[in-house]
Design a protein around this motif. Structure first.
Motif, PDB file in Angstrom:
ATOM      1  N   MET A 197     -47.973  99.439 -73.968  1.00  0.00           N
ATOM      2  CA  MET A 197     -47.882  98.062 -74.467  1.00  0.00           C
ATOM      3  C   MET A 197     -48.714  97.086 -73.660  1.00  0.00           C
ATOM      4  SD  MET A 197     -44.671  96.916 -76.481  1.00  0.00           S
ATOM      5  CE  MET A 197     -43.541  96.777 -75.154  1.00  0.00           C
ATOM      6  N   ILE A 213     -43.439  92.823 -83.553  1.00  0.00           N
ATOM      7  CA  ILE A 213     -42.764  92.497 -82.290  1.00  0.00           C
ATOM      8  C   ILE A 213     -41.671  91.464 -82.533  1.00  0.00           C
ATOM      9  CG2 ILE A 213     -43.066  91.241 -80.112  1.00  0.00           C
ATOM     10  CD1 ILE A 213     -45.747  92.643 -79.790  1.00  0.00           C
ATOM     11  N   PHE A 255     -38.281  93.304 -81.577  1.00  0.00           N
ATOM     12  CA  PHE A 255     -37.820  93.175 -80.190  1.00  0.00           C
ATOM     13  C   PHE A 255     -36.438  92.558 -80.044  1.00  0.00           C
ATOM     14  CE2 PHE A 255     -39.959  94.829 -76.534  1.00  0.00           C
ATOM     15  CZ  PHE A 255     -40.943  95.553 -77.169  1.00  0.00           C
ATOM     16  N   TRP A 299     -35.287  99.515 -83.295  1.00  0.00           N
ATOM     17  CA  TRP A 299     -36.394  98.933 -82.548  1.00  0.00           C
ATOM     18  C   TRP A 299     -37.457  99.994 -82.279  1.00  0.00           C
ATOM     19  CZ3 TRP A 299     -37.415 100.972 -77.600  1.00  0.00           C
ATOM     20  CH2 TRP A 299     -38.523 100.423 -76.972  1.00  0.00           C
ATOM     21  N   GLU A 354     -41.563 100.043 -82.683  1.00  0.00           N
ATOM     22  CA  GLU A 354     -42.277 100.080 -81.406  1.00  0.00           C
ATOM     23  C   GLU A 354     -43.440 101.076 -81.437  1.00  0.00           C
ATOM     24  OE1 GLU A 354     -42.357  98.510 -78.664  1.00  0.00           O
ATOM     25  OE2 GLU A 354     -43.324  99.928 -77.285  1.00  0.00           O
TER      26      GLU A 354
END
Lengths: 202, 654
Positions: free
Chosen positions: B116, B239, B243, B282, B286
């Motif tokens: 990331m 995101i 997140f 999530w 991701e």
């Protein structure tokens, strides 16, 4: 790049490029907040009925208190709207007055919520007593925490308003605070319906 | 006093492991060296002014990338230790507990603290340049995001010498990660380290959405955006919606572990499966957060070195949008075998296989871009070319895993390990290397040595296949993932994989050497378009890039903005159009804000409320200071702009 993007008319908070971007950014942040609360609501929904040895919610929830909380918060959202209207009219004192009332009502809400939590813990329903109550306190607590942060934030903004008056910068801040406050109100409507009303009919 | 010493050497410091003592010594020596060098060159003030407090997206990007490379080394060392332990049956290099810790930190670090930040670093560096902006929408917030990530990284990484590393896998499943089965600070490090860095990731997401929507130069419409910028926008959207789910999941488990909640516990009617659901709600988006930007990089690199406009631009954009939507609808495929039932499994099987369709579209677009292009084989292009076949192997085996019934055979074996390394290394890691080498001359004013770059590429790419291809067959042979000791019949393939891992490490060493070598000997860039074939606005700037990026910009009327500029003989310095530029000021507040949260989190890890509460109060105080901060930034005078631009373009500033 900044000179020709500044407007001299229209609402103060939208006049600068920075002001417009702050507002858009905050809307997107509220999108993230929706995802956050949605996740907590989903967790809560999964945990309904999982009270183990702790008392179930229909025995403990009290309608008068939570209804009063709802009225306080909804009214605070109304006064917050009027405050932004006063700001648009350019009235510093109006903004101070109505925003001050918003915060006082918010404080009342928070006080009742703490009283309610106190009552629940006293009756044997705390965050550690069962999965349902953990989810309950997480959901209402997260909302309450947001209100608390909002109160602190609002006080700081009132001081800045007192010092600087209504400028594009302070207007942008108040407008964003208004978005936040209304958002908390919307979340509370869901909390009240899903948690308290549905919880009371069991 | 004695009690304190007992605590300090008994629980606080991790003791009794020669490997960890070695790590402690090397960390101490490393820190002393860094401090000594900075002090010797009187560089502390420079570091503080130019980097730590910087709001310049280019410098923040570079800091992200440096941190990511350091974490690549840390995660890589973890990987090498695992490969050594599983190379031969009966190895005693690591014990089972230490092995559990190593695979947990390897996975977590590689995803959260390597992939990331590497991509976010490249986004930070390139995206504002690609859209003709002077910085991101919220420069202060950008610095805050970086420090949130950096302190999260620090918190997670100190666990292995202070208190012990998390050991429940990077997925951290309940109830194994719960307080009952896993007491002590280790899992708390995982929860709070990720929580802290997650704040920054969310901030980056919001920042880039607003930047891309609001700060495009005149004429750069949405459908003229460079494709890497598009991939960044879609990643940022993922995101923002994914997140918060991680934030909640981590917070819930923190409540369980530290405040006695019963959400994931077996006692009190909690539901351990809820963790698996939230984590992967999530976790799957991701995966696309770390692959879509890499797709964007490959698209830029392939189009650049094939000297052709990207083939099927619109299809690329729509494919990414569809991938982003589907990414939220596939999470159950991570636990087909955990009792969801046939109907649910079929649904998630189908959504998972659907993702292969837009991904396949993208593959054909890359091939189509190269068709009849005048391809040259610079190192960024080599990585992009290697990506296509290797990633397809990973993708096809992914479709095999997507079939729920068949997954009962493959799940939890090395087949899965091979699959996700084929997509994450061939996709994300190759993409990071490609992008870094591609934009390196714009970052540091010189290219990385091409010859060393090619040695690095071949060693790493072949080593990667030698390492991970055998793992598919180990999976078929029944070797379970996360096993710390192997059966004799797995030895030939497992040993081969270890040899491949060493090749990759050797390749990476060549890369590190090439950074040093190029710094010393590489020719300095004198013009902005480093590869001579740039297509997007990032190549239109001078090298080194002025801190305000663009003095002036023309009005654009087509895709590949810089190609049009070159055709018309335009530059980013039109003397007649130069105006004063408004820039944001640096600020030290984000550093202290996140330092405060670091202290608070460290306190929570150890359940020391006397430390956590003051840390939190300090955080709110710094937030308050920020609220009263009405710094308006500063203006760059036209005289200064003329001087900078003329110097950068080798003209005399008369």
């Amino acid at each position: 790049m900044s000179a020709h993007t500044e407007a001299t008319t229209g609402p103060m908070e939208y006049r600068t490029q920075e002001g417009r971007m702050n507002i858009l950014g905050f809307w997107i942040f509220l999108g993230a907040e929706i995802a956050l609360f949605a996740t907590i609501f989903a967790t809560y929904a999964v945990m309904i009925g999982r009270t183990a040895d702790a008392p179930p919610p229909q025995e403990l929830f009290s309608l008068p208190i939570t209804l009063l909380m709802t009225f306080l918060l909804l009214t605070s959202s109304f006064t917050c709207g009027i405050a932004i209207n006063e700001m648009r009219r350019g009235s510093k004192n109006g903004l101070l007055l109505w925003m001050g009332m918003t915060l006082v009502l918010g404080l009342g809400f928070l006080g009742l919520e703490i009283y309610e939590f106190e009552h629940l813990v006293h009756e044997g329903a705390s965050i550690s007593s069962a999965a349902y109550w953990s989810a309950f306190f997480t959901l209402t607590g997260t909302h309450g925490l947001h209100v608390t942060v909002g109160l602190g934030w609002g006080i700081l903004l009132l001081i800045q308003l007192y010092q600087r008056g209504i400028t594009p910068r302070t207007a942008s801040k108040f407008f964003i605070f208004g978005l936040y406050w209304h958002f908390l109100d919307v979340v509370w409507i869901f909390v009240y319906t899903v948690v308290y009303l549905l919880g009371m009919v069991g | 006093m004695e009690a304190f010493l007992d605590f300090f050497f008994g629980e606080f410091l991790v003791t009794g492991q020669p490997l960890i003592y070695g790590a402690m010594v090397s960390i101490a020596l490393g820190s002393i060296t860094v401090i000594a060098v900075l002090t010797y060159f009187k560089a502390w003030g420079w570091l503080w002014r130019e980097y730590i407090t910087s709001v310049d997206h280019k410098k923040i990007g570079i800091m992200y990338i440096i941190a990511a490379i350091v974490m690549f080394v840390r995660g890589g060392i973890d990987a090498m230790m695992m490969r050594i332990q599983t190379s031969l049956p009966g190895m005693t290099f690591l014990d089972s507990q230490h092995y559990n810790e190593i695979f947990t930190t390897h996975g977590t670090i590689m995803i959260i603290f390597m992939a990331m930040p590497f991509l976010i670093g490249l986004m930070n560096f390139a995206v504002p340049l690609q859209i003709g902006a002077r910085d991101v929408a919220f420069p202060f917030f950008n610095n805050l995001s970086f420090w949130s990530f950096a302190f999260g990284l620090a918190l997670f990484n100190i666990s292995f010498i202070i208190g012990g590393s998390p050991d429940a896998g990077w997925t951290n499943y309940a109830p194994m990660a719960g307080a009952e089965l896993n007491p002590g600070p280790a899992i708390n490090y995982y929860l709070l380290g990720l929580q802290l860095s997650g704040i920054g990731t969310l901030g980056t997401g919001i920042n880039f959405i607003v930047t891309i929507l609001k700060m495009r130069a005149p004429g750069i419409t949405m459908m003229r955006l460079p494709i890497f910028t598009w991939s960044t926008l879609i990643t940022a959207l993922i995101i923002v919606f994914a997140f918060p789910i991680l934030t909640v999941a981590l917070a819930l488990m923190t409540l369980d572990r530290i405040f006695g909640a019963k959400l994931f516990t077996l006692a009190g009617e909690g539901m351990p499966m809820m963790w698996a659901n939230l984590f992967w709600l999530w976790g799957h988006p991701e995966v696309y957060i770390v692959i879509l930007p890499a797709f964007g990089i490959f698209s830029e690199v392939i189009s650049t070195f094939a000297r052709k406009q990207l083939f099927g631009y619109k299809a690329m954009v729509y494919a990414m949008v569809i991938i982003a939507l589907l990414s939220f609808l596939v999470w159950v495929h991570h636990f087909f075998t955990m009792g969801a039932g046939g109907g649910v499994n079929s649904f998630f099987s189908i959504t998972t296989m659907l993702i292969a369709v837009p991904t396949g579209v993208k593959i054909f677009n890359w091939l189509g871009t190269m068709y009849r292009g005048r391809i040259t084989f610079e190192t960024p292009m080599l990585w992009a070319l290697a990506f296509i076949p290797n990633f397809v192997i990973g993708g096809v085996t992914g479709v095999m895993l997507a079939m729920a019934a068949a997954d009962y055979q493959y799940h939890n074996t090395y087949f899965l390990v091979a699959h996700f390394h084929y997509v994450l290394i061939a996709g994300t890691v190759f993409g990071c290397f490609s992008g870094l080498i591609f934009w390196y001359p714009k970052m540091f004013g010189h290219k990385l040595n091409e010859k060393l770059g090619k040695i690095f590429f071949w060693l790493f790419m072949i080593g990667f296949n030698v390492c991970f291809l055998p793992m598919y067959f180990l999976g078929f042979a029944g070797m379970p993932r996360r096993t710390y000791t192997i059966e004799p019949e797995w030895m030939p393939l497992s040993l081969t994989a270890t040899a491949g891992a060493f090749m990759m490490a050797a390749g990476f060493a060549v890369f590190v050497y090439s950074i040093y070598y190029s710094f010393r000997y590489a020719e300095r860039e004198t013009q902005g378009d480093s590869w001579g074939v740039g297509r997007t606005l990032d190549w239109a700037t001078a090298t080194p890039i002025p801190f305000y990026n663009f003095a002036t910009l023309p009005e654009f009327d087509s895709k590949d903005a810089y190609v049009g500029m070159k055709d018309k003989g335009e530059t980013t310095y039109d003397k007649s159009k130069v105006e004063e530029i408004h820039m944001p000021s640096n600020s030290g507040l984000p550093f202290f804000m996140m330092l405060a949260l670091f202290i608070a989190s460290f306190g929570l890890v150890w359940e020391w409320f006397w430390m956590a509460i003051p840390g939190l109060i300090m955080f709110f105080i710094v937030m308050g200071i920020r609220s009263f901060d009405y710094n308006e930034g500063f203006h760059v005078s036209t005289k200064e702009i003329h001087e900078i631009e003329q110097a950068a373009r080798g003209e005399d500033s008369k």
